[in-house]
Enzyme design. Structure first.
Site, short mmCIF file in Angstrom:
data_model
loop_
_atom_site.label_atom_id
_atom_site.label_comp_id
_atom_site.label_asym_id
_atom_site.label_seq_id
_atom_site.Cartn_x
_atom_site.Cartn_y
_atom_site.Cartn_z
N GLY A 106 0.53 -1.06 -0.28
CA GLY A 106 -0.23 -0.05 -0.23
C GLY A 106 0.80 1.46 -0.03
CE1 TYR A 129 -8.41 -0.20 9.59
CE2 TYR A 129 -9.00 1.02 11.58
CZ TYR A 129 -8.39 0.89 10.60
OH TYR A 129 -6.66 1.28 10.37
CG ASP A 147 -5.91 -7.75 -3.19
OD1 ASP A 147 -5.44 -7.83 -2.15
OD2 ASP A 147 -7.04 -8.59 -3.59
CB VAL A 148 -1.39 -7.62 -0.09
CG1 VAL A 148 0.19 -6.87 0.09
CG2 VAL A 148 -2.40 -7.09 1.23
CB ALA A 169 -11.81 -8.46 14.90
#
Ligand SMILES: NC(=O)c1ccc[n+]([C@@H]2O[C@H](COP(=O)([O-])OP(=O)(O)OC[C@H]3O[C@@H](n4cnc5c(N)ncnc54)[C@H](OP(=O)(O)O)[C@@H]3O)[C@@H](O)[C@H]2O)c1
Length: 243
Positions: free
Chosen positions: A8, A154, A60-61, A156
């Site tokens: 990112g 988010y 896309d990770v 979590a």
């Protein structure tokens, strides 16, 4: 060729980290992104302007297959390249109250942050261990430390990465590899552009949002040799929000 990969890295905090590391000129900068090619190219241009070198790696990770394919091909084509610094920064939010949360919003947020951490870090970890030196920095959030209403997914995802940070740090410390998490509060980026800073700043002791560059300064320190004895830590950078 010594490299730092920033997932990112095209926008926001990730871009600021790319530029900060580029300024220091210790590493070839690997800029990962998934959709916004223009932004990734702009980051690379700025890296080069600063006198460093870099390249863009699109994947896309959260997609294990794609991550392995792109990183595998890159490593094959750059057999002498050594990734010493991994910044797991890619992250997304899909906010909403838990009672109305769709499973796709739960899964996509967890997949990007938590599986993204696994997919990228696991690819490089054996090489780091052989190198007997490395820096892994995971971008978490105040939400992953104290929990935030409206962000159960988010919180979590980021909380899970905090646990992974602490566990992996213990596994690899003997080989001079540090693993730390950085937990920002409200930082001025695309992710927070819809937020009303005037309203929200009342709950921030510093009375303002932070800048991506301020987070990047902390990451650059953790990525440096000066931070050799800091590992398994979660460092808050949030203007004093109690967490
Ligand atoms: N901003 C804040 O207040 C704040 C606070 C706490 C924590 N954080 C965390 O800091 C990190 C960066 O946030 P930000 O504010 O800079 O966000 P941002 O401005 O929305 O940028 C997100 C970056 O992540 C990339 N990305 C998203 N999903 C990806 C995926 N599946 N694979 C690869 N790259 C992906 C985006 O690439 P594209 O350009 O291709 O979309 C972009 O470069 C995130 O982990 C976030 O959770 C942010």
């Amino acid at each position: 060729m010594k490299c730092a990969i920033i997932t990112g890295g095209s926008r926001g905090i990730g871009r600021a980290i790319c530029l900060k590391l580029a300024e220091e000129k210790s590493y070839h900068i690997l800029i990962n992104y998934t959709s916004n090619e223009e932004a990734a190219k702009e980051t690379l241009a700025k890296v080069v302007e600063l006198g460093a070198t870099g390249e863009i790696l699109k994947f896309d990770v959260g997609n294990a297959e794609e991550t392995l394919k792109v990183l595998g091909e890159w490593q094959e084509n750059n057999a002498d390249a050594l990734v010493e610094v991994i910044v797991n920064n890619a992250g997304i939010t899909r906010d909403g109250l838990f009672m109305w949360m769709k499973s796709e919003d739960w899964n996509s947020v967890i997949n990007t942050s938590l599986n993204g951490f696994f997919n990228v870090t696991n690819f490089f970890i054996q090489k780091l261990l052989r190198n007997k030196y490395g820096r892994i920095i995971n971008m978490v959030s105040v939400s992953g430390v104290k929990g935030t209403a409206g962000q159960t997914n988010y919180s979590a995802a980021k909380g899970a990465v905090v646990g992974a940070t602490k566990a992996l740090a213990q596994e690899v410390a003997k080989r001079n590899i540090t693993v730390n998490a950085v937990a920002p509060g409200f930082i001025r980026t695309d992710m927070t552009q819809e937020f009303n800073e005037d309203e929200l700043k009342a709950m921030i002791p510093a009375n303002r949002f932070g800048e991506a560059e301020e987070v990047a300064d902390l990451v650059a320190f953790l990525a440096s040799r000066k931070a050799s004895y800091i590992t398994g830590e979660v460092i808050n950078i949030n203007g004093g929000i109690y967490s």
